[in-house]
Design a protein around this motif. Structure first.
Motif, mmCIF file in Angstrom:
data_model
loop_
_atom_site.group_PDB
_atom_site.id
_atom_site.type_symbol
_atom_site.label_atom_id
_atom_site.label_comp_id
_atom_site.label_asym_id
_atom_site.label_seq_id
_atom_site.Cartn_x
_atom_site.Cartn_y
_atom_site.Cartn_z
ATOM 1 N N UNK A 37 -75.704 -40.999 -50.033
ATOM 2 C CA UNK A 37 -74.636 -41.261 -50.997
ATOM 3 C C UNK A 37 -73.248 -40.877 -50.498
ATOM 4 N N UNK A 38 -73.035 -40.974 -49.176
ATOM 5 C CA UNK A 38 -71.677 -40.840 -48.673
ATOM 6 C C UNK A 38 -70.879 -42.073 -49.113
ATOM 7 N N UNK A 39 -69.585 -41.911 -49.282
ATOM 8 C CA UNK A 39 -68.757 -42.996 -49.781
ATOM 9 C C UNK A 39 -68.544 -44.066 -48.715
ATOM 10 N N UNK A 40 -68.127 -45.238 -49.165
ATOM 11 C CA UNK A 40 -67.849 -46.353 -48.252
ATOM 12 C C UNK A 40 -66.789 -45.954 -47.230
ATOM 13 N N UNK A 41 -65.774 -45.236 -47.678
ATOM 14 C CA UNK A 41 -64.696 -44.815 -46.784
ATOM 15 C C UNK A 41 -65.214 -43.874 -45.694
#
Length: 394
Positions: free
Chosen positions: A128-132
């Motif tokens: 669940x790391x962000x897209x950025x």
């Protein structure tokens, strides 16, 4: 259509901007620069931070729709003689062949991601790391690894784990002048009162275990919104034999500080929890805590189980308290930390403590890079390597 002029868009975060640009242009854009801006908030009490992204739109390759339009134009202007018809038919066949080749090239380019990069991106998404954050890791892989090195997945994986570790900032242990005033702020429902009790109990038990004189600790609640908040804190205080006071105004808080500062080692202050969108009450609480000549060690308390966008908004709207670092609560209610770690990295915030349960004082401890890395899902972790790379502070 071609437009290489620099455009700009104002957003709340780089992640939000990338998502908006992707919706408008898919992959046909390039961010060329960014700038942080601040605008006055409600009643001028706080500033809101924005990000201005400067970007260009990539030149589009002629699509099959363009060929179809050209084809219709040719057919419309076609002469009736046999030679012209044959010439036009040959031209249309050639255009169709070119169109097919362009479509195949676009498809190949879109899917031309090395299997190692694709697998790393999948693992980061699983955590669940962000897209950025994921885009940053992918770009770094492409920059720092030669093509033949990408064939060695374990090498790339090990380096990515190191990069994740480097992105996590742990607040150093600082010795404060006594009395050490500790304040917890944060939205409702993140467990500030229980966390404050854990911190108080930890201070006492740590001294006992070290054979030192127990510190004099005092608890103060300023929470006027949650029913039973004062009673809950008093129950914890009674168990620890720690006095509990209530302050309903900045004058009350200052008076309590002046009364006990010479006889107390630690003063821990609990605060009301407000939605990050409740600018008025957050402003009032900021004024209540604004005491001249009273140094405060302020922590923002956020929950590990919230979405990245929610924690980003909380951090942005609570920055008016000038908190030194973050306490992450409810780590027992999630199995992934990528959401909160991504946001803290983006906002350049450090972590002091994590909590993972309701038991006082057991379920609180200093944050650890090694512990976060050990809990990454799907990654192979070289424990000896990460413990050597990220030694913990004693």
């Amino acid at each position: 259509m071609s437009d290489q002029s620099v455009k700009k868009i104002t957003v709340r975060s780089v992640e939000e901007g990338r998502e908006m640009l992707y919706q408008m242009y898919r992959d046909n854009y390039t961010i060329v620069d960014r700038k942080n801006e601040f605008k006055p908030g409600f009643l001028g009490l706080f500033q809101k931070s924005y990000v201005v992204l400067y970007y260009t739109v990539k030149q589009k390759t002629q699509t099959s729709e363009d060929f179809q339009s050209a084809q219709e134009k040719i057919l419309k202007n076609t002469a009736t003689d046999t030679l012209t018809l044959k010439q036009n038919a040959a031209m249309l066949n050639m255009m169709q062949e070119i169109s097919n080749q362009v479509s195949e090239l676009k498809s190949a380019t879109k899917n031309d991601v090395h299997p190692t990069i694709a697998k790393i991106e999948s693992l980061l998404e699983e955590n669940e790391f962000t897209h950025n954050f994921i885009s940053g890791i992918s770009g770094r892989i492409r920059t720092e690894f030669a093509l033949e090195e990408l064939e060695n997945f374990k090498l790339v994986e090990k380096r990515v784990v190191d990069w994740i570790g480097q992105s996590i900032s742990i607040a150093p242990v600082i010795t404060h002048k006594l009395p050490h005033v500790i304040v917890l702020v944060g939205p409702t429902g993140v467990g500030k009162t229980t966390t404050l009790s854990k911190l108080a109990a930890n201070l006492i038990l740590t001294a006992r275990k070290a054979g030192q004189t127990e510190p004099v600790v005092r608890l103060i609640t300023t929470d006027r919104t949650r029913v039973g908040a004062e009673d809950q804190l008093k129950r914890w205080g009674a168990m620890m034999e720690v006095p509990v006071d209530k302050a309903e105004s900045s004058e009350d808080l200052k008076q309590l500080y002046d009364t006990h500062k010479d006889s107390t080692d630690y003063i821990l202050v609990d605060t009301s929890g407000y939605s990050p969108n409740d600018y008025e009450n957050i402003g009032k609480m900021r004024s209540l805590l604004d005491l001249p000549n009273v140094p405060m060690d302020t922590y923002l308390t956020i929950s590990a189980d919230k979405k990245a966008s929610d924690n980003l908004k909380i951090i942005q709207n609570y920055e008016v308290f000038n908190f030194g670092s973050v306490i992450i609560t409810k780590c027992d209610e999630t199995t992934t930390y990528g959401n909160v770690l991504s946001v803290l990295h983006e906002k350049h915030k450090s972590i002091s403590y994590i909590t993972d349960g309701q038991k006082v004082p057991r379920n609180i401890r200093r944050a650890s890079v090694v512990e976060f890395l050990k809990n990454l899902s799907g990654f192979t972790i070289d424990r000896i390597h990460i413990e050597d790379t990220f030694p913990e502070e004693n």
